[in-house]
Design a protein around this motif. Sequence first.
Motif, PDB file in Angstrom:
ATOM      1  N   ASP A   1       5.162  -0.762  -2.047  1.00  0.00           N
ATOM      2  CA  ASP A   1       5.031   0.102  -0.873  1.00  0.00           C
ATOM      3  C   ASP A   1       5.539  -0.698   0.324  1.00  0.00           C
ATOM      4  O   ASP A   1       4.779  -1.455   0.949  1.00  0.00           O
ATOM      5  CB  ASP A   1       3.546   0.499  -0.733  1.00  0.00           C
ATOM      6  N   GLY A   2       6.843  -0.543   0.598  1.00  0.00           N
ATOM      7  CA  GLY A   2       7.472  -1.329   1.660  1.00  0.00           C
ATOM      8  C   GLY A   2       6.929  -0.986   3.029  1.00  0.00           C
ATOM      9  O   GLY A   2       6.691  -1.877   3.853  1.00  0.00           O
TER      10      GLY A   2
ATOM     11  N   GLY B   1       3.919   0.324   3.803  1.00  0.00           N
ATOM     12  CA  GLY B   1       2.517  -0.095   3.934  1.00  0.00           C
ATOM     13  C   GLY B   1       2.334  -1.590   3.699  1.00  0.00           C
ATOM     14  O   GLY B   1       1.256  -2.130   3.949  1.00  0.00           O
ATOM     15  N   GLY B   2       3.361  -2.259   3.153  1.00  0.00           N
ATOM     16  CA  GLY B   2       3.254  -3.692   2.868  1.00  0.00           C
ATOM     17  C   GLY B   2       2.269  -3.998   1.746  1.00  0.00           C
ATOM     18  O   GLY B   2       1.331  -4.777   1.922  1.00  0.00           O
ATOM     19  N   ARG B   3       2.489  -3.372   0.561  1.00  0.00           N
ATOM     20  CA  ARG B   3       1.576  -3.615  -0.577  1.00  0.00           C
ATOM     21  C   ARG B   3       2.379  -3.661  -1.867  1.00  0.00           C
ATOM     22  O   ARG B   3       3.270  -2.820  -2.091  1.00  0.00           O
ATOM     23  CB  ARG B   3       0.583  -2.452  -0.750  1.00  0.00           C
ATOM     24  N   LEU B   4       2.026  -4.627  -2.762  1.00  0.00           N
ATOM     25  CA  LEU B   4       2.452  -4.531  -4.158  1.00  0.00           C
ATOM     26  C   LEU B   4       1.303  -3.844  -4.873  1.00  0.00           C
ATOM     27  O   LEU B   4       0.133  -4.190  -4.653  1.00  0.00           O
ATOM     28  CB  LEU B   4       2.612  -5.912  -4.800  1.00  0.00           C
ATOM     29  N   ILE B   5       1.620  -2.886  -5.734  1.00  0.00           N
ATOM     30  CA  ILE B   5       0.561  -2.185  -6.461  1.00  0.00           C
ATOM     31  C   ILE B   5       0.782  -2.442  -7.950  1.00  0.00           C
ATOM     32  O   ILE B   5       1.864  -2.155  -8.492  1.00  0.00           O
ATOM     33  CB  ILE B   5       0.582  -0.682  -6.150  1.00  0.00           C
ATOM     34  N   GLY B   6      -0.218  -3.012  -8.599  1.00  0.00           N
ATOM     35  CA  GLY B   6      -0.092  -3.352 -10.019  1.00  0.00           C
ATOM     36  C   GLY B   6      -0.415  -2.169 -10.902  1.00  0.00           C
ATOM     37  O   GLY B   6      -1.112  -1.238 -10.478  1.00  0.00           O
ATOM     38  N   TYR B   7       0.076  -2.209 -12.150  1.00  0.00           N
ATOM     39  CA  TYR B   7      -0.258  -1.147 -13.106  1.00  0.00           C
ATOM     40  C   TYR B   7      -1.762  -1.078 -13.362  1.00  0.00           C
ATOM     41  O   TYR B   7      -2.293  -0.038 -13.716  1.00  0.00           O
ATOM     42  CB  TYR B   7       0.484  -1.365 -14.427  1.00  0.00           C
ATOM     43  N   ASP B   8      -2.458  -2.221 -13.161  1.00  0.00           N
ATOM     44  CA  ASP B   8      -3.916  -2.228 -13.393  1.00  0.00           C
ATOM     45  C   ASP B   8      -4.694  -1.819 -12.140  1.00  0.00           C
ATOM     46  O   ASP B   8      -5.922  -1.917 -12.099  1.00  0.00           O
ATOM     47  CB  ASP B   8      -4.362  -3.616 -13.866  1.00  0.00           C
ATOM     48  N   GLY B   9      -3.975  -1.385 -11.075  1.00  0.00           N
ATOM     49  CA  GLY B   9      -4.658  -0.894  -9.869  1.00  0.00           C
ATOM     50  C   GLY B   9      -4.838  -1.957  -8.798  1.00  0.00           C
ATOM     51  O   GLY B   9      -5.209  -1.643  -7.661  1.00  0.00           O
ATOM     52  N   ARG B  10      -4.619  -3.244  -9.136  1.00  0.00           N
ATOM     53  CA  ARG B  10      -4.761  -4.279  -8.110  1.00  0.00           C
ATOM     54  C   ARG B  10      -3.706  -4.094  -7.015  1.00  0.00           C
ATOM     55  O   ARG B  10      -2.594  -3.662  -7.304  1.00  0.00           O
ATOM     56  CB  ARG B  10      -4.565  -5.681  -8.721  1.00  0.00           C
ATOM     57  N   GLU B  11      -4.066  -4.416  -5.765  1.00  0.00           N
ATOM     58  CA  GLU B  11      -3.117  -4.316  -4.656  1.00  0.00           C
ATOM     59  C   GLU B  11      -2.995  -5.663  -3.960  1.00  0.00           C
ATOM     60  O   GLU B  11      -3.993  -6.351  -3.750  1.00  0.00           O
ATOM     61  CB  GLU B  11      -3.591  -3.271  -3.635  1.00  0.00           C
ATOM     62  N   ILE B  12      -1.774  -6.023  -3.617  1.00  0.00           N
ATOM     63  CA  ILE B  12      -1.552  -7.304  -2.938  1.00  0.00           C
ATOM     64  C   ILE B  12      -0.797  -7.037  -1.643  1.00  0.00           C
ATOM     65  O   ILE B  12       0.355  -6.615  -1.661  1.00  0.00           O
ATOM     66  CB  ILE B  12      -0.770  -8.264  -3.857  1.00  0.00           C
ATOM     67  N   PRO B  13      -1.470  -7.260  -0.498  1.00  0.00           N
ATOM     68  CA  PRO B  13      -0.813  -6.974   0.791  1.00  0.00           C
ATOM     69  C   PRO B  13       0.208  -8.051   1.173  1.00  0.00           C
ATOM     70  O   PRO B  13       0.075  -9.205   0.758  1.00  0.00           O
ATOM     71  CB  PRO B  13      -1.967  -6.981   1.791  1.00  0.00           C
TER      72      PRO B  13
END
Length: 418
Positions: A227-228, A230-242
Amino acid sequence: MKHVVILGGGTGGTLVANRLLRQHDPHELMITVVDQDDQHVYQPGLLFVPFGLTHGEDIVRSRHRQLHDGIAFRQVGVDHVDVAANQVHFEDGSVLAYDVLIIATGAVLVPEETEGLAGPGWMEKVFTFYNQEGAAGLQSALASFEGGRIVINIVDMPIKCPVAPLEFAFLADWYFTQRGIRDKVELVYVTPLDGAFTKPVASAQLGDMLKERGVELVTEFNTGEVDGDGGRLIGYDGREIPFDLAVVVPLHGGAPYVGRSPGLGDELNFVPTDERTLQSKVASNIFVIGDAANVPASKAGSVTHFEGDALVENVGHFLGGEPLEPAFDGHANCFIETGFHKALLIDFNYDTEPLPGHYPGPVGLPLLKESRLNHLGKLMFQWFYWHSLLPGRDIPGIHADMPESGKRHASSARTQEE
Ligand SMILES: Cc1cc2nc3c(=O)[nH]c(=O)nc-3n(C[C@H](O)[C@H](O)[C@H](O)COP(=O)(O)OP(=O)(O)OC[C@H]3O[C@@H](n4cnc5c(N)ncnc54)[C@H](O)[C@@H]3O)c2cc1C
């Protein structure tokens, strides 16, 4: 007269063409190299561009000028290969017949395979340094970065030079220290692997080095979406990394024409290849070198270089009607730039993981140990690339087979490359 057609005039295609020319009578063997452009990029140099340590134009040379006289060069895109008819079809509608085909078309980046990656924010706060455009864009982005959270992410394996993203993290630590703002920059390394690297001994050491430098390590993260905005990587397992800035190594695949060539490639467009002889599993007169092959070795220039010896010998055996040799042992070696003018060196093959010691023998460059000598080796390699490796000359002391002498077997673990 036999005709060897080499698809791809990058690292593998160039060095194999030059070696074949040297070893065969030009009245008996015609060699044609095909590439879609005439810009040969020294890809390891891309790592240094974002940090202003080199410039894009300093790592590019004309492709056809790297080929010796007597080798034909055609600048045209490959559309598809007709394996049954021994013919290559080009994008301009022309067709070329071959007796032996060597596939050296490397790997391509496929950012569009990851949701959002090539969408909003791409080349604004989401970059890759894996191509010229991205590396140059990242240079401006880093130069104007005054603080915040930088995430370095490998979307999935396999990738070219699996250590390059780690080198990026180490150099980022050095770069922001030099600029006096390291305390304002959070560095996070996000990988789908279960550690910093694939091999146990090296992985543990590189993981410790990230920790010492204050780089957070997030493992087993499979990026499903970027999510460019919003500045987030979203993992297939639901984890989010800002993140404030993301440095992403996109998914890799083989060249798209492989997918358009019935029976030639696997689901990622890599070519099924015997890992020891480098003959394709598709047809006996097709051989594969470098990143295009699906062999379980690293996708690296060093691997491509070492494969060259075995491949050229086996093409000779094939043309002479002799049995092929299972000559390639999976040998890879990589300098790992660690910042502050130092680097590590790792050396391994299909059977032996990277171990401490020295390379290429008991007296030589230190293995798995940071040193200035290794850093100089990394910098000097660009000269060897243009002047020895591509012309197909031997590099003194460097052989295709992995040297055992000099290695300290601290662990008896014998692992296979990812
Ligand atoms: C950032 C980065 C850092 C790296 N660092 C290192 C390092 O430190 N050490 C190391 O050993 N390796 C490193 N590598 C990896 C190394 O550069 C590659 O593994 C190596 O270049 C592979 O050679 P190749 O011949 O298989 O492919 P390439 O050299 O990529 O050549 C493939 C060629 O095929 C051509 N081609 C593709 N499709 C078509 C088509 N349809 N028609 C015509 N031509 C086509 C392309 O134009 C290209 O010229 C790095 C790579 C990157 C991206």
